[in-house]
Design an enzyme around this catalytic site. Structure first.
Site, mmCIF file in Angstrom:
data_model
loop_
_atom_site.group_PDB
_atom_site.id
_atom_site.type_symbol
_atom_site.label_atom_id
_atom_site.label_comp_id
_atom_site.label_asym_id
_atom_site.label_seq_id
_atom_site.Cartn_x
_atom_site.Cartn_y
_atom_site.Cartn_z
ATOM 1 N N ASN A 22 -32.825 31.765 -20.030
ATOM 2 C CA ASN A 22 -31.663 31.191 -20.865
ATOM 3 C C ASN A 22 -31.587 31.900 -22.239
ATOM 4 O OD1 ASN A 22 -30.009 29.646 -18.891
ATOM 5 N ND2 ASN A 22 -32.363 28.900 -18.676
ATOM 6 N N PRO A 102 -37.073 25.070 -14.134
ATOM 7 C CA PRO A 102 -36.230 24.928 -13.236
ATOM 8 C C PRO A 102 -35.616 23.444 -13.376
ATOM 9 C CG PRO A 102 -37.778 25.234 -11.691
ATOM 10 C CD PRO A 102 -38.215 25.160 -13.687
ATOM 11 N N ARG A 103 -34.034 23.835 -13.953
ATOM 12 C CA ARG A 103 -33.744 22.555 -14.472
ATOM 13 C C ARG A 103 -33.056 21.478 -14.074
ATOM 14 N NH1 ARG A 103 -29.316 23.705 -18.047
ATOM 15 N NH2 ARG A 103 -30.413 25.277 -17.525
ATOM 16 N N ASP A 142 -42.064 22.969 -19.132
ATOM 17 C CA ASP A 142 -41.564 22.332 -20.573
ATOM 18 C C ASP A 142 -42.396 21.535 -21.007
ATOM 19 O OD1 ASP A 142 -40.355 21.477 -22.865
ATOM 20 O OD2 ASP A 142 -38.116 21.815 -22.177
ATOM 21 N N GLY A 175 -41.514 25.166 -23.691
ATOM 22 C CA GLY A 175 -41.371 24.809 -24.797
ATOM 23 C C GLY A 175 -41.403 24.302 -25.789
ATOM 24 N N GLU A 205 -48.466 29.110 -30.867
ATOM 25 C CA GLU A 205 -47.341 29.586 -31.322
ATOM 26 C C GLU A 205 -46.911 28.876 -33.002
ATOM 27 O OE1 GLU A 205 -43.648 28.367 -28.846
ATOM 28 O OE2 GLU A 205 -43.119 29.989 -29.905
#
Ligand code: 6MZ
Ligand code: ZN
Length: 352
Positions: A22, A102-103, A142, A175, A205
């Site tokens: 996405n 996966p959502r 996430d 995430g 990160e």
């Protein structure tokens, strides 16, 4: 618009190993999505961070929320995944590891399982169309969603790894890095590793994740996403560097993403140089090519121009990346052959 990319980097065969589905949605695909959902009133500056712009990492995560509103049915996922795969193929990517979370969308009836099923369908449709690109899938966990969802996601990834004849090759941990603690997810990650899924983990990160990175490196993962703050010069620790080097864990590096997300102050300050100078395995990636308005060829050109590397050096980076993929030994061999076949035309047609 951004500058043109040299033909050399466009035509150079490339491997993309760090691409969030996405985050990779292009402007033209966003237009198709907004036409499907005009009532959302979403404008382009809400879904992409273009030329010269920077946002905080937190603001980047707001952008993903907007895109998720636009992509909330299986039909959307299918279109988005096929468009993204085609666009990577157009940019000379011959092997792509796509990753996505996966959502579940209560409003549309999309489930985590149907989400993964749809991405797999998109990959196989692209294969049937004869696109010149091999695609594999990493299921994303996430970190914001906690342990229970992580365990469910691992189960889903394992089921699909077994039922898709190796299209699902691994698990990604991603995430918002400022939310949650990776340590809480260790049993889920360990379970994934034990069942044969490869692990690519976003790590350090942001600053002050030393403890978390120590724990994650003990697994150890098969690849690291970003690793921006691992080394002591930026507040990491020598013990982290030692673990990464001892296990020879490749780093996925995404220059534009880090600079636009402001975790790195400038291109020349990017940690690419630290690891490259050590001779440590690194692979250049896009992260979110739609959101950050980039392409893999552009990232290669950026590395070359920022650090004064030659076309030969860049070729070598692209060639070595094959070894860091989660592809089978036979596919790796096939890709190596492909690179060697393509090399003469590339160095002949484009003068140095
Ligand atoms: C910029 N640096 C980043 N750091 C961490 N996670 C990131 C990310 N960029 C993207 N994602 C992860 O990918 C999701 C969007 O794609 P999918 O819906 O999964 O396909 C984001 O919601 C986030 O979880
Ligand atoms: Zn990422």
């Amino acid at each position: 618009m951004e500058n043109e990319v040299d033909l050399f980097y466009r035509q150079m065969p490339k491997v993309e190993l760090h691409a969030h589905l996405n985050g990779s949605v292009s402007f033209s695909t966003i237009e198709k999505l907004t036409a499907r959902k005009p009532h959302l009133n979403i404008e382009h500056n809400m879904t992409a961070i273009c030329s010269g712009q920077r946002r905080t990492l937190d603001e980047c995560f707001q952008v993903f929320k907007v895109i998720h509103q636009l992509v909330d049915t299986e039909e959307d996922i299918l279109m988005v995944a096929k468009d993204v795969i085609r666009q990577f193929a157009d940019d000379g990517v011959k092997y792509l590891e796509l990753r996505s979370t996966p959502r579940e969308e209560k409003n549309t009836g999309m489930t985590r399982r149907s989400y993964v099923q749809t991405v797999i369908e998109a990959i196989s449709q692209c294969g049937n169309e004869g696109l010149d690109i091999e695609v594999r899938f990493l299921v994303s966990v996430d970190r914001r969603h906690g342990f229970e969802v992580a365990m469910e996601t691992v189960k889903l990834a394992e089921d699909f790894m077994l039922s898709t004849d190796g299209l699902v090759v691994g698990l990604d941990l991603s995430g918002d890095p400022t939310v949650g603690h990776g340590g809480d997810l260790l049993p889920a990650l360990q379970k994934a590793k034990n069942c044969g899924l490869k692990l690519s983990l976003h790590m350090s990160e942001v600053p002050s994740q030393v403890d978390e990175s120590e724990l994650l490196l003990n697994i150890p993962p098969d690849r690291i996403g970003h690793g921006t703050f691992l080394h002591p010069e930026v507040g990491g620790a020598q013990s982290l560097v030692d673990k990464v080097t001892m296990n020879n864990i490749p780093l996925e590096l995404c220059l534009t993403s880090n600079v636009k997300g402001q975790t790195v102050s400038s291109y020349s300050n990017h940690h690419f140089l630290y690891w490259y100078n050590k001779g440590h395995p690194v692979v250049i990636c896009t992260d979110d090519r739609g959101v950050f308005c980039t392409e893999l060829s552009r990232e290669y050109q950026l590395v070359a121009s920022t650090f004064g590397l030659s076309q030969e050096d860049m070729w070598s980076l692209s060639h070595k990346a094959i070894d860091y993929t989660f592809a089978s030994a036979s596919l790796k061999e096939q890709l190596h052959r492909r690179w060697l076949e393509l090399r003469p035309s590339l160095f002949q047609t484009v003068p140095n």
